[in-house]
Design a protein around this motif. Structure first.
Motif, mmCIF file in Angstrom:
data_model
loop_
_atom_site.group_PDB
_atom_site.id
_atom_site.type_symbol
_atom_site.label_atom_id
_atom_site.label_comp_id
_atom_site.label_asym_id
_atom_site.label_seq_id
_atom_site.Cartn_x
_atom_site.Cartn_y
_atom_site.Cartn_z
ATOM 1 N N UNK A 209 0.863 -1.182 0.000
ATOM 2 C CA UNK A 209 0.000 0.000 0.000
ATOM 3 C C UNK A 209 0.895 1.226 0.000
ATOM 4 N N UNK A 210 0.652 2.146 -0.929
ATOM 5 C CA UNK A 210 1.530 3.300 -1.107
ATOM 6 C C UNK A 210 0.777 4.597 -0.870
ATOM 7 N N UNK A 211 1.353 5.461 -0.018
ATOM 8 C CA UNK A 211 0.885 6.824 0.170
ATOM 9 C C UNK A 211 1.722 7.715 -0.743
ATOM 10 N N UNK A 212 1.127 8.213 -1.814
ATOM 11 C CA UNK A 212 1.892 8.943 -2.832
ATOM 12 C C UNK A 212 1.992 10.438 -2.553
ATOM 13 N N UNK A 213 1.375 10.902 -1.468
ATOM 14 C CA UNK A 213 1.304 12.344 -1.221
ATOM 15 C C UNK A 213 2.148 12.758 0.000
ATOM 16 N N UNK A 214 2.618 14.035 0.034
ATOM 17 C CA UNK A 214 3.432 14.520 1.152
ATOM 18 C C UNK A 214 2.576 14.914 2.348
ATOM 19 N N UNK A 215 1.829 13.950 2.864
ATOM 20 C CA UNK A 215 1.023 14.194 4.051
ATOM 21 C C UNK A 215 0.987 12.936 4.906
ATOM 22 N N UNK A 216 0.753 13.124 6.184
ATOM 23 C CA UNK A 216 0.656 12.008 7.118
ATOM 24 C C UNK A 216 -0.768 11.481 7.094
ATOM 25 N N UNK A 217 -0.919 10.169 7.046
ATOM 26 C CA UNK A 217 -2.241 9.551 7.112
ATOM 27 C C UNK A 217 -2.340 8.877 8.480
ATOM 28 N N UNK A 218 -3.066 9.498 9.419
ATOM 29 C CA UNK A 218 -2.970 9.103 10.823
ATOM 30 C C UNK A 218 -3.850 7.947 11.278
ATOM 31 N N UNK A 219 -4.998 7.753 10.676
ATOM 32 C CA UNK A 219 -5.928 6.731 11.158
ATOM 33 C C UNK A 219 -6.468 5.928 9.987
ATOM 34 N N UNK A 220 -5.645 5.032 9.482
ATOM 35 C CA UNK A 220 -6.023 4.229 8.321
ATOM 36 C C UNK A 220 -6.571 2.884 8.796
ATOM 37 N N UNK A 221 -7.659 2.470 8.180
ATOM 38 C CA UNK A 221 -8.248 1.156 8.458
ATOM 39 C C UNK A 221 -8.229 0.338 7.170
ATOM 40 N N UNK A 222 -7.789 -0.916 7.284
ATOM 41 C CA UNK A 222 -7.676 -1.788 6.116
ATOM 42 C C UNK A 222 -8.551 -3.024 6.322
ATOM 43 N N UNK A 223 -9.364 -3.323 5.323
ATOM 44 C CA UNK A 223 -10.165 -4.553 5.314
ATOM 45 C C UNK A 223 -9.834 -5.320 4.036
ATOM 46 N N UNK A 224 -9.587 -6.612 4.157
ATOM 47 C CA UNK A 224 -9.185 -7.372 2.970
ATOM 48 C C UNK A 224 -9.594 -8.828 3.093
ATOM 49 N N UNK A 225 -9.798 -9.459 1.952
ATOM 50 C CA UNK A 225 -9.981 -10.910 1.906
ATOM 51 C C UNK A 225 -9.549 -11.439 0.548
ATOM 52 N N UNK A 226 -9.257 -12.736 0.515
ATOM 53 C CA UNK A 226 -8.740 -13.401 -0.683
ATOM 54 C C UNK A 226 -9.761 -14.415 -1.184
#
Length: 362
Positions: A209-226
């Motif tokens: 997962x890539x953050x391409x911008x010059x900012x801090x992302x403080x509260x990220x939530x990730x949901x995933x399944x295969x």
């Protein structure tokens, strides 16, 4: 304006860095560090550097280093670029990380610090860190950390067998957040490479997962399944809250394979990422090759091996063996019958010949 204020507040909430410290057995620290807050500090109440600077500006930051011990302490200093580690945490401890390709001004390249400093016993020293901002105006923020580690001290082992004994090491980090303007930056995340891998010798799928911008992302939530490609049935899933990403950074989000074997085939990763009101959804196909699966399965620990294929092979082998046995027995019985018929035919011919001979004699 509202978005700009919210963005700044989130960055300030995230940057606060607690020192990475280790206490001696008596509860004391071998050394401590304190940021000397300058006039261009945005928030004077913060214990880290949060600076408003200008393009091309050169500034010396000061860190007060204190040694409470009765002996001198030598400290190794680094000005490190902030990255996001694979635990989803902003990390200042890596002196030589793999930097994201979108990062234009790494903190490690614009900051200069004395690599080693010795603090006399019961004394303090001020360490100066020279920071030179890029000449071109930058939007967003630059994030780094001043990392301090006690130098290793080698002592002969008490058992007299030679070698060295490494003492406990003490470490601290002070965050450095710099910006030149307050322009709002629109967040942007991208899903990169997906590949089978391992964490602590346990099978894990890694999705970058890539953050391409010059900012801090403080509260990220990730949901995933295969799922298998073209199927709706979920095979494995992984959710995580509280992920924090440094500006222009990336990390590998791990999806636990639950101690199962990797099996070759085509799969689909379904992932949704939230950052406040922002949301990203990806459905991306990937493939695990037979070679990759075998290589990782051979190294995996606590692997729950699926023996289904061996049961199938065993059943097929059993059926084939039974067919061979039946064929051999059939051939044997058939040959016995043929032999018996030949013997019977010879006996009949002989009897007939004897009858003919007898008539001739008469």
């Amino acid at each position: 304006m509202y978005k700009r204020i919210i963005s700044l507040l989130l960055m300030i909430m995230t940057i606060n860095v607690a020192p990475l410290q280790t206490l001696a057995q008596d509860g004391t620290m071998n050394f401590s560090v304190t940021a000397v807050i300058p006039e261009n500090q945005i928030d004077q109440t913060k214990s880290y550097f949060d600076l408003k600077m200008k393009p091309g500006q050169v500034q010396e930051l000061e860190v007060l280093m204190n040694n409470p011990l009765d002996k001198e302490v030598t400290v190794i200093n680094h000005a490190n670029t902030a990255i996001t580690n694979d635990n989803g945490i902003v990390d200042y401890s890596n002196a030589n990380p793999q930097l994201d390709k979108t990062l234009n001004a790494p903190f490690s390249e614009i900051a200069e610090v004395e690599k080693e400093i010795t603090i006399p016993a019961k004394s303090s020293k001020t360490l100066k860190v020279k920071v030179t901002m890029p000449k071109e105006e930058l939007d967003g923020v630059i994030l780094g950390g001043l990392h301090f580690t006690e130098k290793e001290v080698e002592n002969p082992k008490e058992d007299g067998k030679g070698g060295v004994q490494i003492k406990n090491r003490f470490a601290f980090a002070i965050g450095v957040l710099m910006r030149e303007n307050d322009k709002f930056i629109e967040p942007e995340l991208q899903l990169g490479k997906i590949e089978p891998s391992q964490i602590n010798f346990r099978n894990t799928l890694k999705a970058n997962i890539q953050n391409t911008q010059p900012l801090i992302m403080p509260e990220v939530e990730v949901k995933s399944h295969i799922t298998k490609k073209g199927s709706d049935q979920s095979l494995f899933e992984q959710n995580k809250q509280g992920v924090r990403m440094a500006p222009n950074s990336n990390f590998n989000f791990g999806i636990d394979w639950e101690n199962q074997e990797f099996k070759s085939g085509k799969y689909t990763l379904h992932m949704t990422v939230f950052n406040g009101k922002d949301k990203w959804e990806w459905n991306k196909d990937f493939e695990i090759t037979q070679k990759e699966a075998e290589k990782l399965n051979d190294k995996a620990v606590e692997l729950e091996v699926d023996n289904t294929k061996w049961y199938i092979f065993g059943a097929i082998a059993g059926v084939l063996l039974l067919m061979v046995i039946v064929f051999i027995l059939g051939q044997y019985v058939m040959k016995r019958k043929q032999k018996k018929r030949r013997i019977e035919n010879r006996r009949k011919r002989k009897k007939k010949q004897n009858t003919v001979n007898k008539k001739k004699q008469e």
